[in-house]
Design a protein around this motif. Structure first.
Motif, PDB file in Angstrom:
ATOM      1  N   ALA A 193      25.204  -0.719 -20.211  1.00 51.95           N
ATOM      2  CA  ALA A 193      23.891  -0.791 -19.564  1.00 51.95           C
ATOM      3  C   ALA A 193      23.959  -0.048 -18.239  1.00 51.95           C
ATOM      4  N   ARG A 194      22.792   0.223 -17.677  1.00 54.23           N
ATOM      5  CA  ARG A 194      22.713   1.018 -16.455  1.00 54.23           C
ATOM      6  C   ARG A 194      23.512   0.407 -15.310  1.00 54.23           C
ATOM      7  N   ARG A 195      23.415  -0.913 -15.144  1.00 51.66           N
ATOM      8  CA  ARG A 195      24.104  -1.565 -14.026  1.00 51.66           C
ATOM      9  C   ARG A 195      25.616  -1.523 -14.167  1.00 51.66           C
ATOM     10  N   TRP A 196      26.121  -1.299 -15.388  1.00 51.04           N
ATOM     11  CA  TRP A 196      27.560  -1.295 -15.619  1.00 51.04           C
ATOM     12  C   TRP A 196      28.189   0.080 -15.364  1.00 51.04           C
ATOM     13  N   ARG A 197      27.363   1.124 -15.219  1.00 47.19           N
ATOM     14  CA  ARG A 197      27.896   2.480 -15.122  1.00 47.19           C
ATOM     15  C   ARG A 197      28.805   2.682 -13.930  1.00 47.19           C
ATOM     16  N   SER A 198      28.490   2.035 -12.831  1.00 47.03           N
ATOM     17  CA  SER A 198      29.313   2.199 -11.627  1.00 47.03           C
ATOM     18  C   SER A 198      29.988   0.892 -11.208  1.00 47.03           C
ATOM     19  N   ALA A 199      29.795  -0.159 -12.018  1.00 49.50           N
ATOM     20  CA  ALA A 199      30.358  -1.465 -11.657  1.00 49.50           C
ATOM     21  C   ALA A 199      31.880  -1.421 -11.594  1.00 49.50           C
ATOM     22  N   TRP A 200      32.503  -0.600 -12.444  1.00 50.76           N
ATOM     23  CA  TRP A 200      33.953  -0.539 -12.480  1.00 50.76           C
ATOM     24  C   TRP A 200      34.540  -0.171 -11.119  1.00 50.76           C
ATOM     25  N   ALA A 201      33.767   0.565 -10.321  1.00 54.02           N
ATOM     26  CA  ALA A 201      34.255   1.036  -9.026  1.00 54.02           C
ATOM     27  C   ALA A 201      34.312  -0.088  -7.991  1.00 54.02           C
ATOM     28  N   SER A 202      33.828  -1.269  -8.365  1.00 49.49           N
ATOM     29  CA  SER A 202      33.867  -2.414  -7.447  1.00 49.49           C
ATOM     30  C   SER A 202      34.679  -3.572  -7.994  1.00 49.49           C
ATOM     31  N   THR A 203      35.259  -3.400  -9.176  1.00 45.64           N
ATOM     32  CA  THR A 203      36.037  -4.511  -9.740  1.00 45.64           C
ATOM     33  C   THR A 203      37.208  -4.841  -8.826  1.00 45.64           C
ATOM     34  N   PRO A 204      37.429  -6.108  -8.527  1.00 51.13           N
ATOM     35  CA  PRO A 204      38.479  -6.483  -7.571  1.00 51.13           C
ATOM     36  C   PRO A 204      39.893  -6.438  -8.127  1.00 51.13           C
ATOM     37  N   VAL A 205      40.032  -6.259  -9.447  1.00 48.29           N
ATOM     38  CA  VAL A 205      41.361  -6.218 -10.061  1.00 48.29           C
ATOM     39  C   VAL A 205      41.501  -4.931 -10.873  1.00 48.29           C
ATOM     40  N   LEU A 206      42.554  -4.153 -10.576  1.00 49.22           N
ATOM     41  CA  LEU A 206      42.817  -2.907 -11.279  1.00 49.22           C
ATOM     42  C   LEU A 206      44.064  -3.071 -12.130  1.00 49.22           C
ATOM     43  N   ASN A 207      43.886  -2.977 -13.461  1.00 51.10           N
ATOM     44  CA  ASN A 207      44.990  -3.151 -14.412  1.00 51.10           C
ATOM     45  C   ASN A 207      45.341  -1.822 -15.053  1.00 51.10           C
ATOM     46  N   PHE A 208      46.418  -1.215 -14.618  1.00 49.14           N
ATOM     47  CA  PHE A 208      46.888   0.022 -15.218  1.00 49.14           C
ATOM     48  C   PHE A 208      48.060  -0.335 -16.137  1.00 49.14           C
ATOM     49  N   CYS A 209      47.752  -0.597 -17.403  1.00 53.23           N
ATOM     50  CA  CYS A 209      48.799  -1.005 -18.336  1.00 53.23           C
ATOM     51  C   CYS A 209      48.437  -0.532 -19.734  1.00 53.23           C
ATOM     52  N   GLN A 210      49.399  -0.626 -20.651  1.00 50.91           N
ATOM     53  CA  GLN A 210      49.205  -0.139 -22.009  1.00 50.91           C
ATOM     54  C   GLN A 210      48.211  -1.010 -22.757  1.00 50.91           C
ATOM     55  N   ASP A 211      47.169  -0.364 -23.296  1.00 50.50           N
ATOM     56  CA  ASP A 211      46.171  -1.120 -24.043  1.00 50.50           C
ATOM     57  C   ASP A 211      45.857  -0.489 -25.400  1.00 50.50           C
ATOM     58  N   THR A 212      46.364   0.705 -25.671  1.00 49.68           N
ATOM     59  CA  THR A 212      46.163   1.330 -26.979  1.00 49.68           C
ATOM     60  C   THR A 212      47.423   2.096 -27.339  1.00 49.68           C
ATOM     61  N   LEU A 213      47.494   2.560 -28.568  1.00 53.12           N
ATOM     62  CA  LEU A 213      48.655   3.333 -29.016  1.00 53.12           C
ATOM     63  C   LEU A 213      48.727   4.683 -28.320  1.00 53.12           C
ATOM     64  N   TYR A 214      47.631   5.081 -27.689  1.00 48.44           N
ATOM     65  CA  TYR A 214      47.580   6.406 -27.068  1.00 48.44           C
ATOM     66  C   TYR A 214      47.648   6.335 -25.552  1.00 48.44           C
ATOM     67  N   SER A 215      48.066   5.209 -25.029  1.00 47.92           N
ATOM     68  CA  SER A 215      48.037   5.013 -23.584  1.00 47.92           C
ATOM     69  C   SER A 215      48.989   5.926 -22.830  1.00 47.92           C
ATOM     70  N   PHE A 216      50.009   6.470 -23.516  1.00 44.84           N
ATOM     71  CA  PHE A 216      50.954   7.314 -22.814  1.00 44.84           C
ATOM     72  C   PHE A 216      50.455   8.745 -22.661  1.00 44.84           C
ATOM     73  N   SER A 217      49.301   9.047 -23.219  1.00 45.24           N
ATOM     74  CA  SER A 217      48.748  10.388 -23.079  1.00 45.24           C
ATOM     75  C   SER A 217      48.027  10.504 -21.745  1.00 45.24           C
ATOM     76  N   GLY A 218      47.961  11.719 -21.236  1.00 44.83           N
ATOM     77  CA  GLY A 218      47.242  11.946 -19.990  1.00 44.83           C
ATOM     78  C   GLY A 218      48.129  11.799 -18.772  1.00 44.83           C
ATOM     79  N   ASN A 219      47.632  12.259 -17.637  1.00 48.50           N
ATOM     80  CA  ASN A 219      48.363  12.172 -16.377  1.00 48.50           C
ATOM     81  C   ASN A 219      47.950  10.897 -15.659  1.00 48.50           C
ATOM     82  N   TRP A 220      48.767   9.861 -15.778  1.00 48.55           N
ATOM     83  CA  TRP A 220      48.392   8.569 -15.218  1.00 48.55           C
ATOM     84  C   TRP A 220      48.374   8.579 -13.698  1.00 48.55           C
ATOM     85  N   ALA A 221      49.211   9.375 -13.084  1.00 50.20           N
ATOM     86  CA  ALA A 221      49.198   9.452 -11.623  1.00 50.20           C
ATOM     87  C   ALA A 221      47.838   9.950 -11.140  1.00 50.20           C
ATOM     88  N   ASN A 222      47.282  10.956 -11.823  1.00 47.75           N
ATOM     89  CA  ASN A 222      45.966  11.469 -11.460  1.00 47.75           C
ATOM     90  C   ASN A 222      44.877  10.439 -11.717  1.00 47.75           C
TER      91      ASN A 222
END
Length: 264
Positions: free
Chosen positions: A35-64
């Protein structure tokens, strides 16, 4: 479809942020399509979880990815959790810790990906007076001279962390509210002295020469797994008998002394 979207949009901001706090960063980003209100809500979430959640989580530059999320994030960061998936350099972690240390961090989890070259934790970590829970893996601790302690800390878990007896004793003794302490295969610990009057749970795994719990008499749950060569010599009988609040006791690797205790 319109009705469902309206209902989602009408959720209180506090509820939206609570939901996002339970998700990984990948899942959080995907909620922007709800929904519209959720589009930028992630930028205010108080907890940031950077962890494996799919089989493809190791793809991409995680530091970036982490850099991008932190640069766009608004408001406090109460939880910051880095799983082993996040392949990054010590310089990356230094930068991230410097950022979250000034954002009210309460729950910190770092599982460094290379256990053979531990990450030396940035000095800004020791200035995080708001920390309530610390969970470190494959790190190295060096306390700055101006360390004043973690006055709100209740849980401390160290796995494959390099530190000295003195450093551990300093951190524990200056964390007056500490209730739960776990030490697993930590390098550099030999004569362990735990002074924590509010400590209820203590789990220790690894090789050591001695453990002094005379300053932690309110322990209720004690688990000791001695993993050295030969027979362990811990602990003196008078210390084990002085733990009058003890409800659960498990000791392995110290067969000779354990037999003497239970023969009383």
């Amino acid at each position: 479809m319109d009705i469902a979207e309206d209902r989602i949009s009408e959720l209180p901001t506090e509820i939206i942020l609570m939901i996002l706090s339970l998700l990984t960063i990948r899942e959080t980003a995907r909620t922007s399509v709800l929904a519209r209100r959720w589009r930028s809500a992630w930028a205010s979430t108080p907890v940031l979880n950077f962890c494996q959640d799919t089989l493809y989580s190791f793809s991409g530059n995680w530091a970036n990815i982490v850099n991008s999320v932190l640069s766009l994030h608004r408001g406090p960061i109460l939880g910051f959790r880095l799983g082993r998936i996040v392949l990054c350099s010590s310089e990356d972690l230094d930068r991230w810790l410097s950022i979250v240390s000034s954002r009210g961090i309460e729950d910190l989890v770092i599982d460094f990906y290379d256990q053979y070259v531990p990450y030396t934790v940035h000095p800004s970590f020791f200035s995080c007076s708001s920390l309530v829970s610390i969970d470190l893996t494959s790190c190295k601790l060096e306390i700055p001279k101006d360390f004043e302690g973690f006055r709100l800390l209740k849980l401390l878990s160290l796995r494959n962390v390099a530190l000295t007896d003195t450093i551990l004793q300093t951190i524990v003794s200056k964390s007056e509210k500490l209730e739960d302490l776990t030490l697993i295969d930590c390098e550099g610990l030999r004569n362990i002295k735990i002074v924590a009057s509010n400590l209820h749970n203590f789990h220790l795994f690894g090789a050591f020469s001695e453990v002094d719990l005379s300053g932690s008499l309110n322990i209720q749950d004690l688990f000791i797994n001695w993993d050295g060569d030969g027979n362990g010599v811990w602990p003196p009988r008078r210390i084990i008998m002085s733990l009058t609040k003890l409800e659960s006791l498990s000791v392995t690797g110290l067969l000779l002394f354990v037999s003497a205790v239970f023969a009383l």
